[in-house]
Enzyme design. Sequence first.
Site, PDB file in Angstrom:
ATOM      1  N   GLU A  54     -30.140  39.750 -50.235  1.00 20.90           N
ATOM      2  CA  GLU A  54     -28.684  39.985 -50.453  1.00 20.90           C
ATOM      3  C   GLU A  54     -28.589  41.761 -51.484  1.00 20.90           C
ATOM      4  O   GLU A  54     -28.685  42.679 -50.596  1.00 20.90           O
ATOM      5  CB  GLU A  54     -27.981  38.928 -51.918  1.00 20.90           C
ATOM      6  CG  GLU A  54     -26.713  39.756 -50.892  1.00 20.90           C
ATOM      7  CD  GLU A  54     -25.850  38.402 -50.550  1.00 20.90           C
ATOM      8  OE1 GLU A  54     -24.430  38.411 -49.899  1.00 20.90           O
ATOM      9  OE2 GLU A  54     -26.553  37.159 -50.860  1.00 20.90           O
TER      10      GLU A  54
ATOM     11  N   GLU B  81     -25.829  32.655 -61.382  1.00 23.16           N
ATOM     12  CA  GLU B  81     -24.375  32.718 -60.247  1.00 23.16           C
ATOM     13  C   GLU B  81     -23.337  31.690 -59.868  1.00 23.16           C
ATOM     14  O   GLU B  81     -22.732  31.726 -59.738  1.00 23.16           O
ATOM     15  CB  GLU B  81     -25.179  32.899 -59.032  1.00 23.16           C
ATOM     16  CG  GLU B  81     -24.231  33.213 -57.693  1.00 23.16           C
ATOM     17  CD  GLU B  81     -24.818  32.927 -56.304  1.00 23.16           C
ATOM     18  OE1 GLU B  81     -25.985  32.486 -56.003  1.00 23.16           O
ATOM     19  OE2 GLU B  81     -24.443  33.481 -54.777  1.00 23.16           O
TER      20      GLU B  81
HETATM   21  C1  BGC Z   1     -22.697  37.206 -52.789  1.00 22.16           C
HETATM   22  C2  BGC Z   1     -21.827  37.394 -53.681  1.00 22.16           C
HETATM   23  C3  BGC Z   1     -21.166  37.895 -53.358  1.00 22.16           C
HETATM   24  C4  BGC Z   1     -19.694  37.088 -52.005  1.00 22.16           C
HETATM   25  C5  BGC Z   1     -18.523  36.820 -51.478  1.00 22.16           C
HETATM   26  C6  BGC Z   1     -22.371  36.396 -52.452  1.00 22.16           C
HETATM   27  O1  BGC Z   1     -23.333  35.996 -51.427  1.00 22.16           O
HETATM   28  O2  BGC Z   1     -23.953  37.245 -53.851  1.00 22.16           O
HETATM   29  O3  BGC Z   1     -21.921  38.308 -55.086  1.00 22.16           O
HETATM   30  O4  BGC Z   1     -19.099  38.661 -54.038  1.00 22.16           O
HETATM   31  O5  BGC Z   1     -21.382  37.000 -51.264  1.00 22.16           O
HETATM   32  O6  BGC Z   1     -18.067  35.723 -51.972  1.00 22.16           O
END
Ligand code: BGC
Length: 925
Positions: free
Chosen positions: A515, A778
């Site tokens: 990511e 997270e």
């Molecule tokens: C990310 C987040 C991001 C989100 C959007 C995720 O996969 O890690 O931090 O804001 O996607 O919903």
Amino acid sequence: MKENARSSAPVAARKFPHMINSVSLRAWLPAPLLVAALCSTGHGLTPSALRCEYLTDPLGIQEEAPRLSWIVASEERGQAQSGYEVLAASSPEQLAQDRGDLWASGKVASADSAQVAFAGGKLASRQACVWKVRVWDRSGQPGPWSAAAHFEMGLVKPEDWQAHWIETSIQNTNGKPEKHPVPLLRAGFNVAGKPVTRARLYATALGLMSFEVNGHRVSRNVLAPEWTDYRKRSRCQVYDVGALLRSGSNVIGAQLANGWYSGHIGNGHFRYWGKQPALLAQLEVTYADGSTDRLVTDGSWRWAPGPIASTDFMLGENYDARLETPAWSNTGFDDHAWQPVRLRDELARPIDAQTTESVRVTGELPAKSVSEPSHDRWVFDLGQNMVGVVRLRVTAPVGTTVTIRHAEMLNPDGAMYVANLRGAPSIDTYICKGGGPEIWQPAFTFHGFRYVELSGLPAKPGLDAVTGVVIGSDIQRAGTFTCSDERIDRLQSNIWWGQRGNYLSVPTDCPQRDERLGWMGDAQVFVRTATGNADVAAFFTKWLVDVDDAQSANGAFTDVSPRAGSGEGTPAWADAGVICPWTVYRAYGDRRLLERHYPNMVRWIEWCRTHSNGLIRAKDRGGDYGDWLAQGANTPKEAIGTAYFAYSTALVAKAAAVLGKSDDAAKYDRLFEEIKTAFNAHYVKPDGRIEGNTQCVYLMALKFGLVDGKLKDFAVQHLVADIAARGYHLSTGFVGVSYLLPVLSANNQDEAAFKLLMQDTFPSWLFSVKNGATTIWERWDGWTPEHGFQSPTMNSFNHYSLGSCGEWLYASLAGLDQAPESAGWRRIVIHPRIGGGLTRASYRLDTIRGPAASAWSVAADGVHVDCTIPVGSTAMVVLPAAGPQSVTESGRALENRTDIKLLTPVEGKTAVSVESGSYRFQCGR
Ligand code: BGC
């Protein structure tokens, strides 16, 4: 070596030499003499910490009117700068003689000590500028000149570039394209046997670059240059290579890797911007006689594969030490077997200045313990989840392959938990050349990890086999918070570690899985906390350009910036394009930044207007992430969209007012009122219940000013009732969490705020702390005793978003904030909240105007509140005392004081106003 960023001197010494002096003075001066030495009376004020465009002695500036700043510190109360004079010269000699041949501002009556624009006319490419400043104090007395500072212009005009983009053919190998060696590139050049006055290397890459001259690295920067939207621009780094040159033959060597440009980025993107990296470099040597020699990237460069067999952010780096080529970047090396590079026809794009701190190694973590959960697999614990690479120290026979794996957590059996890395295996390998100890660290990758597994070793490794090398944008720490509860201190440490690791060229969501993108929602919920931890002015100056580059022609901001295949127009994510410039403006008083982004902010509002039904965001909500990762609550996404539409509109109206655009200010104020009316009509019931009835929806309504009067009181009641009904637990996700504690405090609900902060059962901040977190998780349920790890499809343990409560720790718990209408910390509010069973809290911030601080402690005789206000700033101090008669300051009553003025009580507490300086209040019982 000097480069286009800060020096390596300790932060405090660089920013506030005055304060360091005070500390050392304190050691030997008797108190009265100390006071005299620190007071400016008789000597005037001396500016320090001179910077240009937020950077110390930067090279490669491209602004037409670079802005200068300095700090004026004084322990004298009520001190202020009443004027300044800047002298800028083309040489230190001129400046020493007080000759400002580039700019002599004369005395300017102004309290400004930041954002002072150079007004000496147009600065040419390469122009060096040495400058100093003196200031007049509040009584009109001039102080001495500051020490000299320096900045230098870069290659301002496109035609200054004589270099050609070059590439190798190595990346075109058929077969497995992602596994190719990193090429070494080299070129020889001659330096004449006459005095050299200056030697600069200007360079950028589509991909990652590193340079050596005559066998020495030219810079501490890593993962250079910065990540940008390569379709729109690239960023140039400038290095001073003077100390590495010798007269006669010289060699420049470079390595070129895929990085963000042509490696894996995000989830599933490979070669997103281009197929293979390219390099553009120009080395200029200037002699004392005014002549110049120039070496540029062109067809004369030669290349060969280097020892890095392959490298990639997600996959990791593989290094074969047997393939090292000694002295490849030095003279005397025979490169006739190397191949010529190819010139690359690249699209013309602006090559902009660096404008931010580079990515560097910012720290090291020694391993704390090692275990062997299964045969020949050695697992090292660094004790801290971090971002960077491992420095390996190994002694093993030639040909031994050491495999390095990275993980944030361990499975119950002590083995590495790597499932959450998804498509980012993050495995580095090192093949030994023998005759160790051999020391190696990867050059062009980074990982997110606390645990390191080594395998393939011939014998049990010592603890020193692994060192964590911390990497990130080299932003300077500016804020420190501490309190009497070590769990809250740990929480604060987790917040900071999340920021220092994830602020890596752009503000990323996480560093470990596939990511690592500039997720806009994450950035906006955390930006206020970020400004409370570090000086992020330059970092956001750069990234906000990426945000504008990503914005669609129709005005929609994206989900991620740089734009990398994601959606656009998502409420609370796209709104970062408004919230971040506004927050950065407020933190640093940066009007120019606001001005530059204002048109883009307006375009976003207009996009929302045309993508709404009657001002309700009923459609086109992009990724529509809602209150992402909320816990047991479901806030209607349409309401989130409409609330954010209103909020961003209100911020645009404020920005318009700051910029003197009164028509726009009125227009967007009106639009805000209209959206608010629509919001109330659609979602707010007469009893103050708001659709969804979630903590998040009340928080947005209160924070964004969407409910008034009785409805506002009801909203507060419903919010607190929901928190209480959950046994003082939160239910907020990324969006709601950033407003949770601030909104409670703003509405006289400190008690509920403290209960949430001190809560340690699930879900809460201290739940993760209690379970050993060293960074912000997270999700609230990343790991629970009942269920173990959450689904590995989305379970990062280093995501700063839920750490946006930092803002409340600094502004409310410790109590240091700006007044609502203030920018650049000119007007301060000290309003500590005492509660939660805490007995002390303190916070200090090196603001753009100098150090500010607030600290409180509970003692037998009452509460002590100490505060420091920067020179030229004023503060309202709200004290935990019912009336002024129970308050003393530095042992003296408040009555008849000229330095402290009584104000109308705030929330039933005593309020006073003070000017700059340090104050010690004691509030009796
Ligand atoms: C990310 C987040 C991001 C989100 C959007 C995720 O996969 O890690 O931090 O804001 O996607 O919903």
